[in-house]
Design a protein around this motif. Structure first.
Motif, PDB file in Angstrom:
ATOM      1  N   ARG A 174       0.802  -1.226   0.000  1.00 10.83           N
ATOM      2  CA  ARG A 174       0.000   0.000   0.000  1.00 10.83           C
ATOM      3  C   ARG A 174       0.838   1.280   0.000  1.00 10.83           C
ATOM      4  O   ARG A 174       0.301   2.375   0.020  1.00 10.83           O
ATOM      5  N   ARG A 229       2.657   4.505  -1.058  1.00 12.39           N
ATOM      6  CA  ARG A 229       2.455   5.406  -2.186  1.00 12.39           C
ATOM      7  C   ARG A 229       3.760   6.138  -2.511  1.00 12.39           C
ATOM      8  O   ARG A 229       4.648   6.248  -1.662  1.00 12.39           O
ATOM      9  N   SER A 251       0.030   7.936  -6.408  1.00  7.86           N
ATOM     10  CA  SER A 251       0.024   6.594  -7.012  1.00  7.86           C
ATOM     11  C   SER A 251       0.732   5.600  -6.105  1.00  7.86           C
ATOM     12  O   SER A 251       1.635   5.951  -5.342  1.00  7.86           O
ATOM     13  N   TYR A 252       0.310   4.345  -6.200  1.00  5.96           N
ATOM     14  CA  TYR A 252       0.977   3.281  -5.448  1.00  5.96           C
ATOM     15  C   TYR A 252       2.320   2.965  -6.101  1.00  5.96           C
ATOM     16  O   TYR A 252       2.423   2.922  -7.332  1.00  5.96           O
ATOM     17  N   HIS A 269      -3.322  -1.010  -5.860  1.00  8.64           N
ATOM     18  CA  HIS A 269      -2.024  -1.536  -5.431  1.00  8.64           C
ATOM     19  C   HIS A 269      -1.951  -3.046  -5.639  1.00  8.64           C
ATOM     20  O   HIS A 269      -2.971  -3.734  -5.768  1.00  8.64           O
TER      21      HIS A 269
END
Length: 210
Positions: free
Chosen positions: A67, A69, A119-120, A131
């Motif tokens: 998860r 980012r 964004s992941y 993700h």
């Protein structure tokens, strides 16, 4: 539909854990870490190399690794030396370091990956906006360890979380430091997590001359 304990067939059913290896997954040794890095480089798996290096340095649980980012690890166009995230399981913040090796592979991966700060870092293969799943991450770890000749059933995503913590503990004997790095609320959890026993305590004592 289930079986009654009195049914003849009930006696023949295999326990759910029959043949499975249970308990904590093994931490990787230092030479195994470098062997996996070499294997990933050899197969030109840049994303997996960045994922592996990040997981080793961050010491995060798998659910937190997938998860993360871009904005969590990048600031001012560069990969941070240190970062902080809030853990999914405990809802507590934990700080971690990214060494030069991890920063280089993360930078190389992010240059190819693109995206915004929201964004992941490691997107899903099915939905680039989502993700990577923990299931996919687990499958990748099994691939990596099998690639260098280890038994996949003895290792998992938690092996990567434990690896650096175990190496630090073996080198220093400092449980409190490891507790902070892993984000454990209680030191008893760290003791159980590392599998610290009497032999470890005696070995540390024997290395200390007063």
């Amino acid at each position: 539909m289930g079986h009654s304990p009195l049914d003849p067939a009930f006696q023949e059913r295999r326990p759910w854990n029959d043949g499975r290896l249970l308990g904590a997954k093994r931490a990787l040794k230092q030479q195994q870490v470098w062997a996996i890095r070499f294997w990933l480089d050899q197969h030109r798996r840049l994303r997996d190399r960045a994922l592996f290096d990040f997981a080793i340095d961050s010491k995060l649980r798998g659910c937190d690794v997938v998860r993360v980012r871009i904005g969590d690890v990048v600031s001012g166009g560069r990969v941070r030396d240190r970062a902080v995230i809030v853990q999914q399981k405990t809802k507590r913040p934990v700080q971690f370091e990214l060494m030069d090796t991890a920063r280089k592979t993360m930078r190389a991966w992010l240059e190819r990956r693109g995206g915004t700060l929201d964004s992941y870092v490691f997107p899903s293969r099915n939905d680039y906006m989502a993700h990577m799943s923990t299931r996919q991450y687990a499958r990748l770890v099994h691939e990596w360890v099998a690639g260098i000749g280890l038994q996949p059933q003895e290792y998992g995503t938690h092996s990567l979380r434990r690896t650096k913590a175990s190496i630090i503990y073996k080198a220093t004997g400092n449980l409190r430091a490891v507790q902070i790095l892993l984000g454990h609320a209680k030191i008893e959890s760290t003791v159980r997590y590392l599998g610290v026993d009497v032999e470890d305590a005696l070995e540390l004592a024997e290395r200390t001359e007063v």
